[in-house]
Design an enzyme around this catalytic site. Structure first.
Site, PDB file in Angstrom:
ATOM      1  N   GLY A   1      40.124  71.883  -2.854  1.00  0.00           N
ATOM      2  CA  GLY A   1      39.966  73.065  -1.999  1.00  0.00           C
ATOM      3  C   GLY A   1      41.201  73.359  -1.178  1.00  0.00           C
ATOM      4  CD  GLU A   2      41.057  70.092   1.592  1.00  0.00           C
ATOM      5  OE1 GLU A   2      40.185  69.720   2.396  1.00  0.00           O
ATOM      6  OE2 GLU A   2      40.986  69.836   0.378  1.00  0.00           O
ATOM      7  CG  LEU A   3      46.029  70.160  -3.123  1.00  0.00           C
ATOM      8  CD1 LEU A   3      45.840  69.079  -4.170  1.00  0.00           C
ATOM      9  CD2 LEU A   3      47.463  70.222  -2.653  1.00  0.00           C
TER      10      LEU A   3
END
Length: 166
Positions: free
Chosen positions: A55-57
Protein backbone atom coordinates in the site's frame (compact mmCIF):
# COMPACT_ATOMS: atom_id res chain seq x y z
CA UNK A 1 16.91 4.96 22.76
CA UNK A 2 19.12 2.77 24.92
CA UNK A 3 16.16 0.59 25.87
CA UNK A 4 15.30 0.17 22.17
CA UNK A 5 18.84 -0.95 21.40
CA UNK A 6 18.83 -3.38 24.32
CA UNK A 7 15.54 -4.90 23.14
CA UNK A 8 16.89 -5.15 19.62
CA UNK A 9 19.97 -6.98 20.92
CA UNK A 10 17.77 -9.41 22.84
CA UNK A 11 15.82 -10.09 19.63
CA UNK A 12 18.98 -10.95 17.66
CA UNK A 13 18.80 -14.75 18.13
CA UNK A 14 15.24 -14.80 16.83
CA UNK A 15 16.23 -12.69 13.84
CA UNK A 16 19.13 -15.05 13.15
CA UNK A 17 16.64 -17.90 12.90
CA UNK A 18 14.51 -15.85 10.52
CA UNK A 19 17.56 -15.24 8.34
CA UNK A 20 18.28 -18.96 8.16
CA UNK A 21 14.71 -19.58 7.04
CA UNK A 22 14.81 -16.67 4.59
CA UNK A 23 18.23 -17.43 3.16
CA UNK A 24 17.74 -16.00 -0.36
CA UNK A 25 17.06 -12.58 1.15
CA UNK A 26 19.43 -12.68 4.13
CA UNK A 27 22.06 -10.52 2.41
CA UNK A 28 19.49 -7.80 1.79
CA UNK A 29 18.31 -7.83 5.40
CA UNK A 30 21.90 -7.46 6.57
CA UNK A 31 22.67 -4.55 4.25
CA UNK A 32 25.06 -6.60 2.12
CA UNK A 33 23.44 -6.54 -1.31
CA UNK A 34 23.26 -3.90 -3.94
CA UNK A 35 25.54 -1.37 -5.44
CA UNK A 36 29.02 -0.76 -4.16
CA UNK A 37 31.24 2.25 -4.52
CA UNK A 38 34.44 0.59 -5.56
CA UNK A 39 37.55 2.50 -6.63
CA UNK A 40 37.08 4.48 -9.82
CA UNK A 41 33.31 4.02 -9.82
CA UNK A 42 31.17 7.11 -10.22
CA UNK A 43 28.20 7.09 -7.87
CA UNK A 44 24.94 8.48 -9.22
CA UNK A 45 22.86 10.44 -6.71
CA UNK A 46 20.56 8.02 -4.92
CA UNK A 47 17.45 8.45 -2.81
CA UNK A 48 16.38 5.74 -0.35
CA UNK A 49 12.61 5.39 -0.30
CA UNK A 50 11.09 3.03 2.25
CA UNK A 51 7.50 1.83 2.38
CA UNK A 52 6.31 -0.80 4.82
CA UNK A 53 4.47 -2.88 2.22
CA UNK A 54 2.39 -2.79 -0.96
CA UNK A 55 0.00 0.00 0.00
CA UNK A 56 2.68 2.49 0.95
CA UNK A 57 4.83 1.64 -2.05
CA UNK A 58 1.90 1.83 -4.47
CA UNK A 59 1.08 5.28 -3.11
CA UNK A 60 4.73 6.28 -3.64
CA UNK A 61 4.87 5.30 -7.31
CA UNK A 62 3.76 8.73 -8.65
CA UNK A 63 6.41 10.37 -6.46
CA UNK A 64 9.07 7.97 -7.74
CA UNK A 65 8.08 8.60 -11.35
CA UNK A 66 8.11 12.36 -10.86
CA UNK A 67 11.54 12.30 -9.17
CA UNK A 68 12.97 10.21 -12.01
CA UNK A 69 11.46 12.51 -14.65
CA UNK A 70 12.83 15.66 -12.99
CA UNK A 71 16.29 14.22 -12.34
CA UNK A 72 17.55 11.96 -15.15
CA UNK A 73 20.70 11.29 -13.13
CA UNK A 74 18.82 10.14 -10.02
CA UNK A 75 18.60 6.54 -8.82
CA UNK A 76 16.17 5.24 -6.21
CA UNK A 77 16.55 2.26 -3.94
CA UNK A 78 13.07 1.33 -2.72
CA UNK A 79 12.93 -0.89 0.33
CA UNK A 80 10.06 -2.74 1.90
CA UNK A 81 9.53 -4.84 4.99
CA UNK A 82 7.82 -7.52 2.89
CA UNK A 83 8.73 -9.65 -0.10
CA UNK A 84 5.44 -8.71 -1.76
CA UNK A 85 6.35 -5.02 -1.51
CA UNK A 86 9.74 -5.76 -3.02
CA UNK A 87 8.12 -7.75 -5.84
CA UNK A 88 5.65 -4.93 -6.50
CA UNK A 89 8.44 -2.41 -7.06
CA UNK A 90 10.30 -4.89 -9.28
CA UNK A 91 7.14 -5.44 -11.36
CA UNK A 92 7.08 -1.74 -12.29
CA UNK A 93 10.38 -2.18 -14.15
CA UNK A 94 11.13 1.51 -13.73
CA UNK A 95 14.56 2.59 -14.92
CA UNK A 96 17.07 3.49 -12.20
CA UNK A 97 14.89 1.96 -9.45
CA UNK A 98 16.21 -0.95 -7.38
CA UNK A 99 13.94 -2.95 -5.11
CA UNK A 100 15.30 -4.43 -1.90
CA UNK A 101 14.08 -5.75 1.41
CA UNK A 102 14.79 -3.22 4.11
CA UNK A 103 17.85 -3.90 6.22
CA UNK A 104 17.13 -4.81 9.80
CA UNK A 105 17.27 -1.84 12.17
CA UNK A 106 20.68 -2.79 13.54
CA UNK A 107 23.18 0.02 13.30
CA UNK A 108 25.85 -2.17 11.72
CA UNK A 109 23.43 -3.47 9.03
CA UNK A 110 22.27 0.07 8.29
CA UNK A 111 25.85 1.31 8.06
CA UNK A 112 26.59 -1.41 5.50
CA UNK A 113 23.44 -0.58 3.52
CA UNK A 114 24.06 3.17 3.59
CA UNK A 115 27.72 2.64 2.76
CA UNK A 116 26.85 0.55 -0.28
CA UNK A 117 24.04 2.72 -1.64
CA UNK A 118 25.21 6.17 -0.44
CA UNK A 119 21.66 7.61 -0.31
CA UNK A 120 21.51 11.39 -0.18
CA UNK A 121 18.14 11.30 1.60
CA UNK A 122 15.65 8.86 3.10
CA UNK A 123 11.94 9.14 2.37
CA UNK A 124 9.80 7.13 4.79
CA UNK A 125 6.27 6.23 3.80
CA UNK A 126 4.93 4.39 6.81
CA UNK A 127 3.76 5.04 10.32
CA UNK A 128 6.12 2.56 12.01
CA UNK A 129 9.37 4.40 12.53
CA UNK A 130 12.64 2.57 12.90
CA UNK A 131 14.91 4.73 15.09
CA UNK A 132 18.28 3.49 13.90
CA UNK A 133 17.43 4.23 10.24
CA UNK A 134 16.68 7.79 11.16
CA UNK A 135 19.72 8.20 13.41
CA UNK A 136 22.17 6.66 10.93
CA UNK A 137 21.01 9.05 8.22
CA UNK A 138 21.04 12.02 10.62
CA UNK A 139 24.54 11.05 11.73
CA UNK A 140 25.64 11.61 8.14
CA UNK A 141 23.72 14.92 7.88
CA UNK A 142 21.36 13.42 5.31
CA UNK A 143 17.72 14.45 5.42
CA UNK A 144 14.89 12.14 6.41
CA UNK A 145 11.42 12.96 5.12
CA UNK A 146 8.33 11.37 6.58
CA UNK A 147 5.49 11.33 4.06
CA UNK A 148 1.96 10.06 4.44
CA UNK A 149 2.46 8.68 7.91
CA UNK A 150 0.02 9.01 10.74
CA UNK A 151 1.45 9.68 14.17
CA UNK A 152 -0.46 10.31 17.33
CA UNK A 153 0.25 13.59 19.11
CA UNK A 154 1.97 11.59 21.86
CA UNK A 155 4.27 9.76 19.41
CA UNK A 156 5.09 12.97 17.56
CA UNK A 157 6.02 14.66 20.85
CA UNK A 158 8.32 11.74 21.74
CA UNK A 159 10.05 11.85 18.37
CA UNK A 160 10.59 15.61 18.64
CA UNK A 161 12.65 15.03 21.80
CA UNK A 162 15.18 12.97 19.85
CA UNK A 163 18.38 15.04 19.39
CA UNK A 164 19.02 13.84 15.83
CA UNK A 165 15.71 15.24 14.68
CA UNK A 166 16.56 18.91 15.22
Amino acid sequence: MLSYRILLSLAAPGLALLLLRDRPFARERLGLSGTSNGPGRVQQPTIWLHGASNGELASARPLIERLLARRPDLCIVATSNSRTGRALVESWALPRVSARLAPYDYRWALRLFIGRWQPRALILIESELWPNRIFEMARRDRPVLLLGARLSARSAARWQRMPALD
